[in-house]
Design a protein around this motif. Structure first.
Motif, PDB file in Angstrom:
ATOM      1  N   GLU A 181       0.826  -1.210   0.000  1.00  0.00           N
ATOM      2  CA  GLU A 181       0.000   0.000   0.000  1.00  0.00           C
ATOM      3  C   GLU A 181       0.860   1.259   0.000  1.00  0.00           C
ATOM      4  O   GLU A 181       0.590   2.211  -0.743  1.00  0.00           O
ATOM      5  N   HIS A 240      -4.044   2.634  -9.986  1.00  0.00           N
ATOM      6  CA  HIS A 240      -2.587   2.682  -9.965  1.00  0.00           C
ATOM      7  C   HIS A 240      -2.033   2.735 -11.393  1.00  0.00           C
ATOM      8  O   HIS A 240      -2.569   2.105 -12.305  1.00  0.00           O
ATOM      9  N   GLU A 258      -5.963  -5.296  -6.564  1.00  0.00           N
ATOM     10  CA  GLU A 258      -5.397  -4.025  -7.034  1.00  0.00           C
ATOM     11  C   GLU A 258      -5.612  -3.908  -8.533  1.00  0.00           C
ATOM     12  O   GLU A 258      -5.458  -4.892  -9.271  1.00  0.00           O
TER      13      GLU A 258
END
Length: 372
Positions: free
Chosen positions: A200, A214, A280
């Motif tokens: 993280e 991201h 993610e």
């Protein structure tokens, strides 16, 4: 009372301590020695040493061999998923070697030693194959059954009935196995929480400005991190179909809006099934995205992505700037279980995505070795 404490508390604690040492040493081996063959040779030699320590302590403390498959099951399932299970078949050869080298008393015959290894190996393959994704539960069942298989052969040689005369030992073995499992899971859980916190922090500031997920720089950093911190990761590569046509027909501003809507829907969909620490999303390139599922099977990831694919194919995107644009995507899925590193997993997930596009688009494909 003393034997009970040794079998259920002290000896299991020693096994967990060995496992923690193995985790540390094996991680160092993988960092220092990049050649895979050399890694395997060193791992086998180290396993030979650790098993020797385990057997010596078992005979000294308990007067017999117990938990002899405990180390290798953890090594195969949590540390070296690709080839660790084959070391199970090496264990009887090591036991025979020890019996000759140090006069280790093995009460079962050599044929039975190999039968035990074959049964445990088969059990490992079957349980690992089961499609549900409860990783720790699957291993707990595997571990306890393996300890009982080994105990059955050993105790049959010294008693007349496995379930009567030896019932007390069986209960102690199950209790000791649970102590090992709970202790290791606590250690493993702390490790995973630490890794999640590092992940993280590593990618927190590297966000794609358009979509909010991201960016590629964060993905590069994460790849380097995962090379050293091995985890079971399923990778999904998503590529929007005919996205250039959307830009050509509606303009790039509409295309950007479509990308934002797509990501928002994807995040909302994933949140229905997964905690935010277990998944993610990275923007891999223009209209291509990469998803990391932590501790999820390929089948689980496939079901989630396939449901999302079916959900959005008629969903209007970019409504704020147009009457709505319909989009589809193609996806490929692979995980790290059978790969040497995360880069190989990414490559194969991308190959599966390419197969999906080549076979008509708007599909989700799981990578198979016969694609090569």
């Amino acid at each position: 009372m003393g034997s009970m404490m040794v079998l259920t508390i002290f000896f299991p604690s020693i096994i967990v301590s060995l496992l923690i040492t193995i985790d540390t040493v094996f991680s160092s081996v993988k960092k220092v020695f990049l050649n895979k063959i050399l890694q395997l040779i060193l791992i086998i030699l180290l396993y030979f040493t650790y098993l020797f320590c385990l057997l010596s302590l078992s005979v000294h403390l308990l007067g017999a061999v117990y938990y002899e498959y405990s180390l290798i099951l953890f090594i195969a399932y949590y540390f070296f998923r690709s080839y660790g299970k084959y070391l199970i078949l090496l264990t009887p050869f090591l036991l025979v070697s020890y019996s000759k080298l140090i006069d280790l008393r093995v009460v079962v015959s050599y044929d039975q030693l190999f039968m035990i290894a074959l049964l445990i190996f088969s059990l490992f393959v079957v349980i690992d194959w089961l499609p549900f994704g409860w990783r720790n539960l699957k291993f707990s069942v595997l571990f306890i059954l393996s300890m009982l298989i080994s105990a059955y052969f050993h105790l049959q040689e010294v008693g007349t009935s496995f379930f009567t005369e030896n019932s007390g030992t069986i209960v102690l073995l199950i209790t000791g196995s649970l102590v090992i499992l709970v202790s290791f899971y606590l250690y493993f859980s702390l490790q995973e929480k630490g890794n999640a916190r590092i992940r993280e922090e590593l990618i927190a500031s590297k966000i794609d400005r358009l979509t909010g997920v991201h960016n590629y720089s964060a993905l590069s950093d994460m790849i380097e991190f995962l090379k050293e911190h091995k985890q079971v990761i399923t990778v999904a590569m998503l590529d929007l179909d005919h996205f250039k046509k959307i830009n050509d027909q509606n303009g790039h501003l509409v295309g950007n809006e479509v990308l934002r809507d797509f990501v928002q829907l994807l995040e909302a969909h994933l949140s229905l099934y997964l905690d935010k620490n277990n998944v993610e999303i990275y923007r891999f390139g223009g209209e291509e995205f990469c998803i990391f599922f932590y501790d999820s099977s390929k089948n689980s990831a496939y079901k989630i992505i396939e449901e999302f694919r079916a959900k959005i194919e008629t969903y209007p995107m970019g409504v704020g700037m147009t009457d709505g644009v319909s989009i589809t995507f193609s996806a490929g899925i692979e995980n790290t279980i059978n790969q040497t590193d995360i880069l190989e997993t990414l490559k194969k997930a991308d190959e599966a995505c390419y197969i999906a596009k080549q076979s008509g688009r708007n599909k989700v494909v799981i990578y198979h070795n016969n694609y090569q």
